[in-house]
Design an enzyme around this catalytic site. Structure first.
Site, mmCIF file in Angstrom:
data_model
loop_
_atom_site.group_PDB
_atom_site.id
_atom_site.type_symbol
_atom_site.label_atom_id
_atom_site.label_comp_id
_atom_site.label_asym_id
_atom_site.label_seq_id
_atom_site.Cartn_x
_atom_site.Cartn_y
_atom_site.Cartn_z
ATOM 1 N N GLY A 158 -9.464 -5.188 -1.411
ATOM 2 C CA GLY A 158 -10.101 -4.052 -2.069
ATOM 3 C C GLY A 158 -9.516 -2.720 -1.646
ATOM 4 O O GLY A 158 -10.227 -1.719 -1.553
ATOM 5 N N SER A 196 -6.421 0.431 -2.021
ATOM 6 C CA SER A 196 -6.254 1.468 -3.037
ATOM 7 C C SER A 196 -5.639 0.940 -4.329
ATOM 8 O O SER A 196 -6.180 1.176 -5.422
ATOM 9 C CB SER A 196 -5.390 2.607 -2.469
ATOM 10 O OG SER A 196 -4.154 2.119 -1.975
ATOM 11 N N PHE A 197 -4.528 0.206 -4.253
ATOM 12 C CA PHE A 197 -3.875 -0.236 -5.484
ATOM 13 C C PHE A 197 -4.666 -1.344 -6.171
ATOM 14 O O PHE A 197 -4.783 -1.383 -7.394
ATOM 15 C CB PHE A 197 -2.443 -0.695 -5.189
ATOM 16 C CG PHE A 197 -1.568 -0.795 -6.421
ATOM 17 C CD1 PHE A 197 -1.767 0.028 -7.518
ATOM 18 C CD2 PHE A 197 -0.543 -1.718 -6.468
ATOM 19 C CE1 PHE A 197 -0.954 -0.064 -8.648
ATOM 20 C CE2 PHE A 197 0.276 -1.818 -7.587
ATOM 21 C CZ PHE A 197 0.064 -0.984 -8.684
ATOM 22 N N ARG A 199 -12.700 -8.305 3.091
ATOM 23 C CA ARG A 199 -13.310 -8.732 4.349
ATOM 24 C C ARG A 199 -14.244 -7.672 4.926
ATOM 25 O O ARG A 199 -15.112 -7.977 5.745
ATOM 26 C CB ARG A 199 -12.214 -9.067 5.370
ATOM 27 C CG ARG A 199 -11.357 -10.251 4.955
ATOM 28 C CD ARG A 199 -10.314 -10.589 6.017
ATOM 29 N NE ARG A 199 -9.447 -11.660 5.568
ATOM 30 C CZ ARG A 199 -9.764 -12.951 5.602
ATOM 31 N NH1 ARG A 199 -10.948 -13.324 6.070
ATOM 32 N NH2 ARG A 199 -8.914 -13.870 5.172
ATOM 33 N N TYR A 226 -10.547 4.437 0.581
ATOM 34 C CA TYR A 226 -9.165 4.461 0.107
ATOM 35 C C TYR A 226 -8.862 5.588 -0.883
ATOM 36 O O TYR A 226 -7.825 6.236 -0.780
ATOM 37 C CB TYR A 226 -8.809 3.110 -0.518
ATOM 38 C CG TYR A 226 -8.783 1.997 0.495
ATOM 39 C CD1 TYR A 226 -7.716 1.869 1.383
ATOM 40 C CD2 TYR A 226 -9.829 1.088 0.606
ATOM 41 C CE1 TYR A 226 -7.687 0.860 2.335
ATOM 42 C CE2 TYR A 226 -9.805 0.068 1.556
ATOM 43 C CZ TYR A 226 -8.728 -0.031 2.420
ATOM 44 O OH TYR A 226 -8.706 -1.031 3.367
ATOM 45 N N LYS A 266 13.111 0.126 -0.955
ATOM 46 C CA LYS A 266 12.849 1.547 -1.214
ATOM 47 C C LYS A 266 11.852 2.100 -0.205
ATOM 48 O O LYS A 266 11.863 3.302 0.094
ATOM 49 C CB LYS A 266 12.392 1.753 -2.656
ATOM 50 C CG LYS A 266 11.123 1.023 -3.066
ATOM 51 C CD LYS A 266 9.839 1.769 -2.751
ATOM 52 C CE LYS A 266 8.632 0.905 -3.080
ATOM 53 N NZ LYS A 266 7.353 1.546 -2.680
ATOM 54 N N ASP A 304 11.001 3.609 -8.514
ATOM 55 C CA ASP A 304 10.122 3.474 -7.352
ATOM 56 C C ASP A 304 10.644 4.292 -6.176
ATOM 57 O O ASP A 304 9.871 4.848 -5.387
ATOM 58 C CB ASP A 304 10.017 1.995 -6.967
ATOM 59 C CG ASP A 304 8.609 1.613 -6.522
ATOM 60 O OD1 ASP A 304 7.784 2.512 -6.335
ATOM 61 O OD2 ASP A 304 8.337 0.413 -6.360
ATOM 62 N N SER A 350 2.615 9.003 -0.864
ATOM 63 C CA SER A 350 3.398 7.941 -0.240
ATOM 64 C C SER A 350 3.074 7.809 1.247
ATOM 65 O O SER A 350 3.374 8.706 2.040
ATOM 66 C CB SER A 350 4.895 8.213 -0.420
ATOM 67 O OG SER A 350 5.667 7.321 0.361
ATOM 68 N N ASN A 361 4.540 5.725 3.240
ATOM 69 C CA ASN A 361 5.810 5.578 3.953
ATOM 70 C C ASN A 361 6.424 6.942 4.253
ATOM 71 O O ASN A 361 6.878 7.204 5.367
ATOM 72 C CB ASN A 361 6.777 4.729 3.125
ATOM 73 C CG ASN A 361 6.362 3.273 3.080
ATOM 74 O OD1 ASN A 361 6.513 2.537 4.041
ATOM 75 N ND2 ASN A 361 5.809 2.852 1.945
#
Length: 329
Positions: A9, A11-12, A32, A48, A187, A240, A250, A252
């Site tokens: 569950g 964000s995406f 969970r 999220y 990426k 991407d 992002s 990352n």
């Protein structure tokens, strides 16, 4: 309309659940964290993405079996490093005819296998990969983007294309499953490096150069593993890469930024607050390049910063001072 079960569950997963529910599908989500479950069932998911209005035909469960009951599709909305465990947990719980859709991006650490390969080792179900420039924070609010589906059996990729396609979420198909997965995974490494450069204080020229030479690394390893050049210039390669290297959404890039300002990898991950796929991907692709004998200097430099304690600015200088050469892929 279909019954779609999401495992995870985050964000995406939540963003895609909203998309499918708004199309009239019945959607279940297993998570969970009971607090996330309760939040979703109250119409939000503040852990999220704040400000969501989750439709009533999205129901969250703290029980995996209950979420899977009667499902016609399963979406694996979990980080790449737990794909094998979660796939294994599905054994005997769903019919083998149910397509399993993976929205994670990465390769398995230790085996260097793609996520489709991992899932197919654990299950006999059809496997579909959904990938492309699709930050959850935008998908959840209906901001337009385009993605793609791929599979070893393209009839399932086309089926999932129809499942997800909306006027704001355009879905293509692509039969190059290796290229799609490799582009989507590496990426994250380049995005992490891009964030490091931002954290150091470098500018747009630096980022453009990094992204371009990062694409060269994506193409180099991708072609070696059997991917197609067109894929790396498409949505799951260049598309991407652009969004992950430049977006405020992002994780990352954010983690890389924090590392560039002087924080440790562990501090950056804690402050980011979510899984940073680029860290595990960097280690996996470093090992893969050593195994295959492929030149990936940006990946190599980032690995030295993350896992060997090297100074980020010194590693950038090292990249710039390498022996002169022609621009090649």
């Amino acid at each position: 309309m279909s019954k779609v079960a999401f495992l995870g569950g985050g964000s995406f997963g939540t963003a895609l659940a909203i998309l499918l529910a708004n199309k009239g599908n019945d959607v279940s989500i297993f998570d969970r964290d009971i607090n996330v479950v309760n939040d979703i069932n109250s119409g939000k998911n503040d852990k999220y993405i704040k400000g969501l209005k989750i439709p009533k035909n999205v129901i969250a469960y703290n029980d995996e079996d209950a979420a899977l009951n009667g499902c016609e599709y399963v979406v694996l909305a979990v980080p790449s490093h737990v794909i094998r465990v979660v796939s294994n947990s599905l054994k005997g719980k769903i019919p083998e005819s149910v397509p399993v859709i993976c929205i994670a991006k990465g390769i398995e650490e230790g085996t260097n296998k793609t996520l489709a390969e991992v899932i197919e080792e654990e299950l006999s179900n059809p496997v579909v990969i959904l990938s492309g420039p699709s930050h959850a924070e935008e998908v959840a609010f209906g901001i337009p983007t385009t993605v793609l589906t791929t599979s070893h059996d393209m009839k399932y990729a086309e089926e999932v294309q129809d499942l997800f396609m909306t006027t704001e979420f355009r879905v293509y198909t692509n039969d190059d499953i290796i290229g799609v997965e490799i582009g989507g995974a590496i990426k994250n490494v380049i995005a992490l490096a891009s964030g490091v450069c931002d954290g150091i204080g470098y500018g747009d020229n630096t980022k453009a150069a990094l992204m371009t030479r990062g694409m060269a690394e994506i193409v180099r390893v991708g072609l070696k593993l059997g991917g197609k050049i067109e894929t790396f210039l498409g949505l799951t390669g260049m598309g991407d890469l652009i969004v992950t290297c430049t977006s405020v959404h992002s994780r990352n890039r954010k983690a890389g930024y924090l590392i560039g300002t002087g924080k440790t990898m562990e501090e950056a991950v804690e402050e980011t607050g979510m899984v940073v796929e680029g860290i595990k991907a960097c280690k996996a692709f470093y090992e893969l390049k050593e195994e295959l004998g492929i030149e990936m200097p940006i990946t190599d430099a980032l690995y030295q910063v993350l896992f060997k304690g090297k100074n980020a600015k010194e590693m950038v200088n090292m990249l710039l001072q390498r022996d002169k050469k022609s621009e090649t892929y």
